[in-house]
Design a protein around this motif. Structure first.
Motif, PDB file in Angstrom:
ATOM      1  N   UNK A  11       3.805  -6.817   7.986  1.00 47.39           N
ATOM      2  CA  UNK A  11       4.299  -5.554   8.532  1.00 47.39           C
ATOM      3  C   UNK A  11       3.174  -4.709   9.127  1.00 47.39           C
ATOM      4  N   UNK A  12       1.966  -4.897   8.605  1.00 42.37           N
ATOM      5  CA  UNK A  12       0.832  -4.092   9.027  1.00 42.37           C
ATOM      6  C   UNK A  12      -0.316  -5.020   9.400  1.00 42.37           C
ATOM      7  N   UNK A  13      -1.303  -4.489  10.124  1.00 42.49           N
ATOM      8  CA  UNK A  13      -2.444  -5.293  10.560  1.00 42.49           C
ATOM      9  C   UNK A  13      -3.697  -4.430  10.500  1.00 42.49           C
ATOM     10  N   UNK A  14      -4.883  -5.053  10.626  1.00 39.82           N
ATOM     11  CA  UNK A  14      -6.115  -4.256  10.619  1.00 39.82           C
ATOM     12  C   UNK A  14      -6.136  -3.179  11.711  1.00 39.82           C
ATOM     13  N   UNK A  15      -5.493  -3.447  12.831  1.00 38.39           N
ATOM     14  CA  UNK A  15      -5.468  -2.456  13.910  1.00 38.39           C
ATOM     15  C   UNK A  15      -4.350  -1.435  13.736  1.00 38.39           C
ATOM     16  N   UNK A  16      -3.373  -1.764  12.906  1.00 35.80           N
ATOM     17  CA  UNK A  16      -2.261  -0.845  12.632  1.00 35.80           C
ATOM     18  C   UNK A  16      -1.962  -0.882  11.131  1.00 35.80           C
ATOM     19  N   UNK A  17      -2.912  -0.372  10.298  1.00 37.59           N
ATOM     20  CA  UNK A  17      -2.730  -0.458   8.837  1.00 37.59           C
ATOM     21  C   UNK A  17      -1.788   0.604   8.296  1.00 37.59           C
ATOM     22  N   UNK A  18      -1.311   0.367   7.098  1.00 36.11           N
ATOM     23  CA  UNK A  18      -0.569   1.383   6.360  1.00 36.11           C
ATOM     24  C   UNK A  18      -1.585   2.075   5.454  1.00 36.11           C
ATOM     25  N   UNK A  19      -1.591   3.380   5.413  1.00 30.10           N
ATOM     26  CA  UNK A  19      -2.539   4.106   4.582  1.00 30.10           C
ATOM     27  C   UNK A  19      -1.862   4.521   3.294  1.00 30.10           C
ATOM     28  N   UNK A  20      -2.250   3.862   2.201  1.00 29.62           N
ATOM     29  CA  UNK A  20      -1.707   4.185   0.894  1.00 29.62           C
ATOM     30  C   UNK A  20      -2.583   5.208   0.191  1.00 29.62           C
ATOM     31  N   UNK A  21      -2.182   5.578  -1.019  1.00 24.90           N
ATOM     32  CA  UNK A  21      -2.912   6.576  -1.791  1.00 24.90           C
ATOM     33  C   UNK A  21      -3.099   6.050  -3.210  1.00 24.90           C
ATOM     34  N   UNK A  22      -4.326   6.098  -3.712  1.00 26.90           N
ATOM     35  CA  UNK A  22      -4.584   5.694  -5.091  1.00 26.90           C
ATOM     36  C   UNK A  22      -3.995   6.759  -6.007  1.00 26.90           C
ATOM     37  N   UNK A  77     -14.787  -1.178   7.917  1.00 29.07           N
ATOM     38  CA  UNK A  77     -15.136  -2.349   7.121  1.00 29.07           C
ATOM     39  C   UNK A  77     -14.082  -3.430   7.350  1.00 29.07           C
ATOM     40  N   UNK A  78     -14.438  -4.670   7.093  1.00 24.09           N
ATOM     41  CA  UNK A  78     -13.502  -5.784   7.248  1.00 24.09           C
ATOM     42  C   UNK A  78     -12.430  -5.731   6.167  1.00 24.09           C
ATOM     43  N   UNK A  79     -11.298  -6.326   6.464  1.00 20.40           N
ATOM     44  CA  UNK A  79     -10.193  -6.370   5.507  1.00 20.40           C
ATOM     45  C   UNK A  79     -10.538  -7.334   4.368  1.00 20.40           C
ATOM     46  N   UNK A  80     -10.158  -6.947   3.148  1.00 19.33           N
ATOM     47  CA  UNK A  80     -10.331  -7.812   1.977  1.00 19.33           C
ATOM     48  C   UNK A  80      -8.953  -8.074   1.393  1.00 19.33           C
ATOM     49  N   UNK A  81      -8.692  -9.318   1.050  1.00 14.59           N
ATOM     50  CA  UNK A  81      -7.408  -9.678   0.456  1.00 14.59           C
ATOM     51  C   UNK A  81      -7.493  -9.684  -1.062  1.00 14.59           C
ATOM     52  N   UNK A  82      -6.482  -9.137  -1.702  1.00  8.52           N
ATOM     53  CA  UNK A  82      -6.397  -9.099  -3.156  1.00  8.52           C
ATOM     54  C   UNK A  82      -5.028  -9.602  -3.583  1.00  8.52           C
TER      55      UNK A  82
END
Length: 113
Positions: A11-22, A77-82
């Protein structure tokens, strides 16, 4: 389709990310490990509020782009997968959070401690 529900992918990509909140997690402590004297002792349970806009199921992973530059000074920064640690309804059963367990790795003089 899982349990009669279609799960959307990418649904999202590095160029169009979703911004979540901790957010605080009342069900799990943030730091899961005790200090050992080793620089790499800490494993944390991090919970993000996504407002129900990031549906997922168990076994999926999520990409995180940390704010600020990477260690080479490049930004973003580059995307990291978790791997996702929470169930599909989240730790609070609201389907509006996602949790990760993350181990801190400390690098000293170009080497991991």
């Amino acid at each position: 389709v899982v349990h009669g529900k279609e799960i959307p992918w990418n649904l999202f990509s590095p160029k169009a990310p979703y911004q979540g909140k901790v957010v605080a997690n009342d069900f799990h402590p943030q730091t899961l490990t005790e200090p050992t004297g080793d620089a790499n002792w800490e494993t944390t349970h991090v919970t993000f509020d996504h407002g129900g806009k990031v549906p997922y199921i168990e076994g999926q992973s999520i990409g995180v782009i940390a704010p600020g530059p990477d260690k080479k000074g490049e930004q973003p920064a580059k995307i990291r997968l978790y791997s996702i640690a929470s169930s599909a309804v989240g730790d609070d059963q609201s389907s509006k959070t996602v949790s990760l367990c993350v181990k801190r790795v400390v690098e000293l003089d170009g080497k991991f401690s």
